[in-house]
Scaffold this active site. Structure first.
Site, PDB file in Angstrom:
ATOM      1  CB  SER A  24      -0.924  -0.008   1.222  1.00  0.00           C
ATOM      2  OG  SER A  24      -0.178  -0.237   2.410  1.00  0.00           O
ATOM      3  CB  THR A 156     -41.989  24.458  -7.155  1.00  0.00           C
ATOM      4  OG1 THR A 156     -43.190  24.886  -7.789  1.00  0.00           O
ATOM      5  CG2 THR A 156     -41.684  25.399  -5.988  1.00  0.00           C
ATOM      6  CG  HIS A 157     -43.449  20.899  -9.538  1.00  0.00           C
ATOM      7  ND1 HIS A 157     -43.681  19.607  -9.125  1.00  0.00           N
ATOM      8  CD2 HIS A 157     -44.018  21.701  -8.598  1.00  0.00           C
ATOM      9  CE1 HIS A 157     -44.379  19.629  -8.001  1.00  0.00           C
ATOM     10  NE2 HIS A 157     -44.586  20.886  -7.651  1.00  0.00           N
ATOM     11  CB  SER A 279     -16.261  23.375 -28.764  1.00  0.00           C
ATOM     12  OG  SER A 279     -16.293  22.470 -29.839  1.00  0.00           O
ATOM     13  CE  LYS A 285     -21.187  24.490 -26.979  1.00  0.00           C
ATOM     14  NZ  LYS A 285     -21.401  23.136 -26.463  1.00  0.00           N
ATOM     15  CG  ASN A 287     -18.521  24.011 -23.848  1.00  0.00           C
ATOM     16  OD1 ASN A 287     -19.588  24.423 -24.285  1.00  0.00           O
ATOM     17  ND2 ASN A 287     -17.694  23.276 -24.556  1.00  0.00           N
ATOM     18  CD  GLU A 292     -20.538  20.906 -18.870  1.00  0.00           C
ATOM     19  OE1 GLU A 292     -20.835  19.978 -19.618  1.00  0.00           O
ATOM     20  OE2 GLU A 292     -19.877  21.891 -19.237  1.00  0.00           O
TER      21      GLU A 292
HETATM   22  N1  ARG Z   1      -1.047  -1.314   5.283  1.00  0.00           N
HETATM   23  C1  ARG Z   1      -1.954  -1.869   6.221  1.00  0.00           C
HETATM   24  C2  ARG Z   1      -3.291  -1.157   6.078  1.00  0.00           C
HETATM   25  O1  ARG Z   1      -3.282  -0.071   5.603  1.00  0.00           O
HETATM   26  C3  ARG Z   1      -1.461  -1.696   7.617  1.00  0.00           C
HETATM   27  C4  ARG Z   1      -2.045  -2.650   8.588  1.00  0.00           C
HETATM   28  C5  ARG Z   1      -1.551  -4.030   8.324  1.00  0.00           C
HETATM   29  N2  ARG Z   1      -1.974  -4.949   9.320  1.00  0.00           N
HETATM   30  C6  ARG Z   1      -1.833  -6.281   9.190  1.00  0.00           C
HETATM   31  N3  ARG Z   1      -2.279  -7.007  10.149  1.00  0.00           N
HETATM   32  N4  ARG Z   1      -1.291  -6.784   8.125  1.00  0.00           N
HETATM   33  O2  ARG Z   1      -4.336  -1.655   6.425  1.00  0.00           O
END
Ligand code: ARG
Length: 458
Positions: A24, A156-157, A279, A285, A287, A292
């Site tokens: 992560s 309204t509506h 555009s 145009k 925009n 949006e």
């Molecule tokens: N990178 C993990 C998370 O964001 C950290 C926690 C990991 N915990 C574990 N028991 N592997 O959730």
């Protein structure tokens, strides 16, 4: 500490594809300021519990400070082996201070660590979005002040219903957004109610740290009262995702109004050229992409909320790796909201309203309200007055004329209460009334609302 910290438990190195999936670091590295803050307090708690010597505390704290400097300067060298930000920091600490680093994680789990990091992130982000939102509200208040006495069709509506003050309509959006700042700030403060640190993996830290001291030191009101819930909960993320979704919905509704107003058919407003887009094919145009996108990105904000709710709903108790999926939607929603608010501020500042076009768009049949007020003023009950006015609108419509173009005898056929002054009344131009009920569309009420908002903005 070579390779992964848990490697000694397993006989073979992790398959590279699984390492890639499990990792992560690419997104959770932005948690580093919170992670360092948490670690600084954690080692102090260990020292207070007699689990670290003063020298070890000094060495670890010094190492954490060097890491902070490296990360802040963008000079921290991440390794391909680092699974997440928590592991990367611990790995670097060992490189910097040697074996004393191995005591940092005593009695702690990444489960309580990451949950604590996330709470701190939610607090800071909620406050940050709220501050950016206040700037957008301030722009709406400036616009509303200039448009307090501008008559504007209220729908309204999506059918014209009443003549309102354009300032009142702008303040309707400002009021909804103000309530979002309240929600964001409550969300930020709720995130600091219960501190997960010291919950350990799930059953509570195996070492006797003072969780009350830790909570206070990190700015929480109290330690989380149940360690299992502390590591399983992502309520702070859900709450912030909801607050950002609601904000997104309010911005989307504001955006939809501006998109309609700036169409050629409506012509009520134009965008400043620096905030509009062109555009690639159609030379004429101009925009309103920014509005949006505000409307479109609300879908993304809602999607992140429902996504995380769905991720969490079937999880068994305790930490599960599914919970790592909390970060990308949360970070993306915060960034999306901040990006939108930064763009909407100049886009709203650059709006020009076209009074003559707005007034020309008001349906003459809206003056039926004046007829009702006239008849009620002469003592007729509201229901009967409504009936008379309705019959007159219907007659005007059949003849294909404006209400005020009907002859006096037509009015008098419907009610003998009508005098010649009724035509004069109908010919009076559109104005926003000076006085009216609190919270309503009179100039006075709009000015009161502006004052109130200005006081709140400070
Ligand atoms: N990178 C993990 C998370 O964001 C950290 C926690 C990991 N915990 C574990 N028991 N592997 O959730």
């Amino acid at each position: 500490m070579k390779g992964k910290v848990w490697q000694q438990r397993l006989s073979r190195p992790l398959h590279p594809a699984i390492h890639a999936l499990n990792r992560s670091l690419d997104y959770d590295r932005r948690l580093w300021p919170y992670d360092l803050q948490v670690s600084r307090v954690w080692v102090q708690a260990l020292e207070r519990a007699g689990l670290l010597s003063a020298g070890e505390l000094l060495a670890i704290s010094g190492g954490l400070e060097s890491i902070r400097e490296e990360l802040a300067a963008g000079k921290f060298a991440f390794s391909d082996d680092d699974e997440d930000i928590h592991m990367a920091i611990e790995r670097r600490l060992e490189e910097l201070i040697g074996s004393a680093a191995n005591k940092l994680h005593t009695g702690r789990s990444r489960n309580d660590q990451v949950a604590t990091d996330l709470h701190l992130f939610c607090r800071e982000s909620g406050e940050q979005v709220s501050a950016a939102l206040r700037e957008v509200i301030a722009v709406l208040v400036v616009l509303a002040e200039a448009q307090a006495s501008q008559p504007f069709p209220g729908h309204t509506h999506l059918q014209q219903a009443e003549v309102l003050s354009l300032g009142h309509i702008l303040l309707a959006h400002a009021t909804a957004l103000r309530s979002d700042t309240g929600l964001l700030e409550r969300t930020a403060s709720d995130a600091m109610a219960a501190c997960p640190l010291g919950a350990g993996a799930l059953g509570g830290s195996p070492v006797a740290v003072d969780r009350h001291w830790i909570a206070t030191e990190l700015g929480f009101a109290a330690p989380a009262p149940n360690s299992i819930e502390a590591v399983s909960s992502r309520d702070c993320a859900l709450d912030l995702l909801y607050a950002l979704s609601r904000l997104g919905v309010h911005l989307s509704r504001l955006a939809e109004d501006v998109i309609l107003w700036s169409s050629i058919e409506f012509g009520y407003a134009t965008l400043d050229d620096a905030t509009a887009t062109g555009s690639s094919l159609l030379a004429h145009k101009k925009n309103p992409d920014v509005f949006e996108l505000a409307r479109g990105k609300s879908g993304r904000l809602i999607g992140h909320l429902t996504g995380l709710l769905t991720t969490i709903k079937g999880l068994p108790g305790g930490y599960n790796k599914d919970l790592q999926e909390d970060k990308e939607p949360l970070f993306d929603s915060v960034d999306t909201a901040l990006g939108l608010l930064a763009a909407l501020k100049p886009a709203l500042e650059g709006l020009t309203f076209h009074s003559a076009r707005i007034v020309a768009a008001l349906s003459p049949q809206l003056k039926a309200q004046r007829l009702v007020a006239y008849l009620v003023g002469k003592g007729l009950a509201f229901r009967q007055a409504y009936g008379v006015a309705g019959a007159l609108v219907s007659r005007a419509e059949k003849e294909g004329v404006a209400l005020e173009a009907l002859d006096l005898d037509v009015f008098q056929e419907e009610s003998e209460l009508f005098g010649a002054d009724v035509l004069e009344l109908l010919h009076q131009p559109w104005v926003v009334p000076d006085e009216g009920v609190y919270g309503g569309s009179s100039v006075k009420s709009v000015q009161e609302q502006i004052k109130e908002l200005q006081g709140w903005l400070g």
